[in-house]
Structures are given as structure tokens and as C-alpha cells.
Design a protein around this motif. Sequence first.
Motif, PDB file in Angstrom:
ATOM      1  N   ALA A 133      41.850  42.890  42.148  1.00  0.00           N
ATOM      2  CA  ALA A 133      42.401  42.524  43.455  1.00  0.00           C
ATOM      3  C   ALA A 133      43.351  41.337  43.335  1.00  0.00           C
ATOM      4  CB  ALA A 133      41.273  42.205  44.430  1.00  0.00           C
ATOM      5  N   LEU A 134      42.980  40.352  42.541  1.00  0.00           N
ATOM      6  CA  LEU A 134      43.838  39.173  42.407  1.00  0.00           C
ATOM      7  C   LEU A 134      45.110  39.496  41.625  1.00  0.00           C
ATOM      8  CD1 LEU A 134      41.217  36.326  41.745  1.00  0.00           C
ATOM      9  CD2 LEU A 134      42.377  36.911  43.881  1.00  0.00           C
ATOM     10  N   ARG A 135      44.987  40.330  40.613  1.00  0.00           N
ATOM     11  CA  ARG A 135      46.193  40.741  39.866  1.00  0.00           C
ATOM     12  C   ARG A 135      47.155  41.492  40.790  1.00  0.00           C
ATOM     13  NH1 ARG A 135      43.280  42.243  34.308  1.00  0.00           N
ATOM     14  NH2 ARG A 135      43.844  40.391  33.114  1.00  0.00           N
ATOM     15  N   GLU A 136      46.588  42.334  41.635  1.00  0.00           N
ATOM     16  CA  GLU A 136      47.419  43.107  42.566  1.00  0.00           C
ATOM     17  C   GLU A 136      48.187  42.195  43.522  1.00  0.00           C
ATOM     18  OE1 GLU A 136      46.769  46.428  46.092  1.00  0.00           O
ATOM     19  OE2 GLU A 136      45.262  46.187  44.509  1.00  0.00           O
ATOM     20  N   ARG A 137      47.579  41.038  43.819  1.00  0.00           N
ATOM     21  CA  ARG A 137      48.218  40.102  44.736  1.00  0.00           C
ATOM     22  C   ARG A 137      49.065  39.053  44.014  1.00  0.00           C
ATOM     23  NH1 ARG A 137      43.697  42.035  46.993  1.00  0.00           N
ATOM     24  NH2 ARG A 137      43.661  42.389  49.252  1.00  0.00           N
ATOM     25  N   GLY A 138      49.290  39.264  42.714  1.00  0.00           N
ATOM     26  CA  GLY A 138      50.245  38.437  41.982  1.00  0.00           C
ATOM     27  C   GLY A 138      49.665  37.246  41.245  1.00  0.00           C
ATOM     28  N   TRP A 139      48.349  37.123  41.196  1.00  0.00           N
ATOM     29  CA  TRP A 139      47.742  36.002  40.494  1.00  0.00           C
ATOM     30  C   TRP A 139      47.713  36.252  38.993  1.00  0.00           C
ATOM     31  CZ3 TRP A 139      47.130  31.674  43.094  1.00  0.00           C
ATOM     32  CH2 TRP A 139      46.956  31.727  44.467  1.00  0.00           C
ATOM     33  N   SER A 140      47.833  35.159  38.229  1.00  0.00           N
ATOM     34  CA  SER A 140      47.769  35.255  36.765  1.00  0.00           C
ATOM     35  C   SER A 140      46.329  35.039  36.325  1.00  0.00           C
ATOM     36  CB  SER A 140      48.682  34.192  36.128  1.00  0.00           C
ATOM     37  OG  SER A 140      48.560  34.220  34.722  1.00  0.00           O
ATOM     38  N   ILE A 141      45.732  36.090  35.763  1.00  0.00           N
ATOM     39  CA  ILE A 141      44.325  36.033  35.340  1.00  0.00           C
ATOM     40  C   ILE A 141      44.265  35.740  33.853  1.00  0.00           C
ATOM     41  CG2 ILE A 141      42.130  37.264  35.262  1.00  0.00           C
ATOM     42  CD1 ILE A 141      43.184  36.796  38.080  1.00  0.00           C
ATOM     43  N   LEU A 162      44.433  27.122  46.668  1.00  0.00           N
ATOM     44  CA  LEU A 162      43.013  27.475  46.690  1.00  0.00           C
ATOM     45  C   LEU A 162      42.678  28.318  47.910  1.00  0.00           C
ATOM     46  CD1 LEU A 162      41.178  24.230  45.505  1.00  0.00           C
ATOM     47  CD2 LEU A 162      41.266  26.435  44.348  1.00  0.00           C
ATOM     48  N   ALA A 163      43.244  27.939  49.057  1.00  0.00           N
ATOM     49  CA  ALA A 163      42.985  28.707  50.275  1.00  0.00           C
ATOM     50  C   ALA A 163      43.433  30.153  50.109  1.00  0.00           C
ATOM     51  CB  ALA A 163      43.696  28.059  51.464  1.00  0.00           C
ATOM     52  N   ARG A 164      44.570  30.356  49.451  1.00  0.00           N
ATOM     53  CA  ARG A 164      45.077  31.709  49.221  1.00  0.00           C
ATOM     54  C   ARG A 164      44.132  32.512  48.341  1.00  0.00           C
ATOM     55  NH1 ARG A 164      50.183  31.846  46.260  1.00  0.00           N
ATOM     56  NH2 ARG A 164      49.733  34.079  46.333  1.00  0.00           N
ATOM     57  N   ILE A 165      43.634  31.863  47.263  1.00  0.00           N
ATOM     58  CA  ILE A 165      42.722  32.569  46.364  1.00  0.00           C
ATOM     59  C   ILE A 165      41.468  33.008  47.109  1.00  0.00           C
ATOM     60  CG2 ILE A 165      41.148  32.275  44.406  1.00  0.00           C
ATOM     61  CD1 ILE A 165      43.236  30.651  43.015  1.00  0.00           C
ATOM     62  N   PHE A 166      40.867  32.085  47.879  1.00  0.00           N
ATOM     63  CA  PHE A 166      39.641  32.414  48.610  1.00  0.00           C
ATOM     64  C   PHE A 166      39.901  33.498  49.652  1.00  0.00           C
ATOM     65  CE2 PHE A 166      38.220  27.970  47.418  1.00  0.00           C
ATOM     66  CZ  PHE A 166      37.327  28.409  46.464  1.00  0.00           C
TER      67      PHE A 166
END
Length: 361
Positions: free
Chosen positions: A351-359, A306-310
Motif C-alpha cells: 500500500a505504501l509503495r503504491e502511494r509513492g513511499w520508498s520502502i 508522518l501524518a501522511r504515512i499514518f
Amino acid sequence: MRTALVIGTGLIGTSAALALARRGVVVHLDDHDPEQARTAAALGAGTDKAPDGPVDLAVVAVPPAHVARVLAEAMRGGVARGYLDVASVKGGPRRELESLGLDLTAYIGTHPMSGSEKSGPLAATADLFEGRPWVLTPTQDTDTEVLNLALELVSHCRAVPVVMDADAHDRAVALVSHMPHLVSSMVAARLENAEEAAVRLCGQGIRDVTRIAASDPRMWIDILSANPGPVADLLSEIASDLDETVRALRALQSADEVKRREGSTGIEDVLRRGNAGRARVPGKHGTAPHAYEVVAVLIDDQPGQLARIFADAGMAGINIEDVRIEHATGQQIGLVQLMVEPKAAPVLTAALRERGWSIRQ
């Protein structure tokens, strides 16, 4: 305010004491269970030693059924310059105090509209009331100094003061707190003997509806016993709605097309009225409800996710307005729903996709 006495060191009393102590007020703690007062003192809420003389403000944080008795004892003992209680009902305790013939110029009834399904001093936090309404119910007899002390307490707790008539307050909390708790408990009770296969399908919806049903039944018996009439009136109205809804659902099973249409209309009516009522619930910071876009992110159940996402959202310059977490049954993954302004949603998604998160759409 330099000194205070908090009588009752449960969740509310200890939280208020923690907030006062943080602002430099010398807080004395008292409870019918000395061990609970010692626990609150160990948490930094004050001292469990009795004050040497009258304090500035006595805060009575006991169940509604005991408020009048405890207040009367404190007032007759002259333990403070001003007195208030934080019980969730206001009309009944005041009438009890009046019947005892006490001078109520030094008293004001209050109710912080904040709490938790957990109880006791170990659940307390100094920021429990931050940004939450705190109802004050002064009368024409209330001394100005006592009102000012109450306002100072509210300020130290970083809550928002709201002035109301005591009986109007009791009708209001029946609607927004007491009745919903009973309804939540009734829904949760359906799960008690449900098949395990059905319970494993529980998602965020059922968790939202039943969260407050986890509260201590003994505490809620005290609360509901002090405000039964308004709660019963509301439940009677809900019972009428339920009867109409059951009839509408039965009509949907009919072979008669006319009856099916009537049933559909009945269900649509209750759903639309629900939409209209939900739209009146204040949104962030007490403002009008706001339509946010949801960006759903799949995360592993690991520390720091969660900290990473925020942090990644912050780097993208996006303010997260609200957040919800839905856990996958039987798996070490979850879905984090980030609520943002509509125009911010595509920016955050990219931005989150660029940082490797699965949306998830």
C-alpha cells in the motif's frame, strides 16, 4: 473528589493537576517557588490561590528528601481530608513520618510510573500517566476513604492502579528505573570526550540507551539518595557481569583456541541472558511481549510526512502498533520504522509503495 491541593508544581505535580482540572476538580497549587505555581496555573492546572478551608485530597509532589517534612506540615495544618505523595521511593518517607509520631490513617504513599527526561511545569501534560502503572502502598492502618480518594486520582489520570508493599516497591523501582538511569548516564559519559568522527556515527541504538541520561542531575541525586541500598546492590551485580564480560572479550584476543572458545561462550551467555530478560518486559497495553514485523519507510524532513504515512496506513486498514524514527546524520531525511502484525506487513508495504513511499528492506 471536588477539591484538591497539589504541593509541588513540577512535571508530575502539574501533570496530575492538569488531569484533575480537566475532570472538573477545583485544584489549588502551591510551590516553594511562587513563580512556578503561577506558571502551572497559567497552563490551566488550577489556581495558585490558597484554599479557603480543607480540600478533599492533598497531593505532595516534591523530591523524596522533602516528602516527610512537607507532608508533616500539611497534616499538622489540617489542609485536607486525605494525603498522598507521588515520590519515587516509598519506604523511607513513611518511616520518617512514623518517627514524627503522626497519625497516618489519612495518608497513603503512591508512585506514578511515568515521567520524562524533561522537568518543570512547562513539560507537563494531562495525559502523562495514561495507561501507565500507578503504585499504591496502603497499610492496614490506611483509612478506606483515603484509599478511595487515591484510586479516584488514579482514575482521573487514566492510569492503572497497582498495589504493593512500600519496601517491595523500592526494590522494584531500583531494578526498572533507578539502576537503568545510572547505567544510561555511564554509557552517555563515554561520549563526552569522544572524537567528533565517532559521535557522528551515533544511531538509534545509542540514542535509545542514552535518552534518559538527559534528565536533571539534581532531581536524580534526590531520588538516588532516598534509595541507595537497592541500587548499589544491583550495580554490584552488574559490575560482576562486566568483569566476566571483559575477561571473555580478552580471551577472544588470545592465540589459544581453547581460550577463544571460552571467551565466545562467555559473550554468548550474557547475550542470551539479555534476550531472556528483554523477553519479560511487558509489551503493548502491559501484555506479554509481541513479535512485530518492521516496515521501514524513508521520509524527507518536512512537515506533514508522518501524518501522511499514518493516513495512508489507515486507508490500507492497517493498525500501527508502534513506531520509531531514526534520523540520518547531516541529512534532511529519516527512516520511520512502523511496527505491525506480521500478516499486515506485506499489505502495508504494498500500500505504501503504491502511494509513492520508498520502502527499505
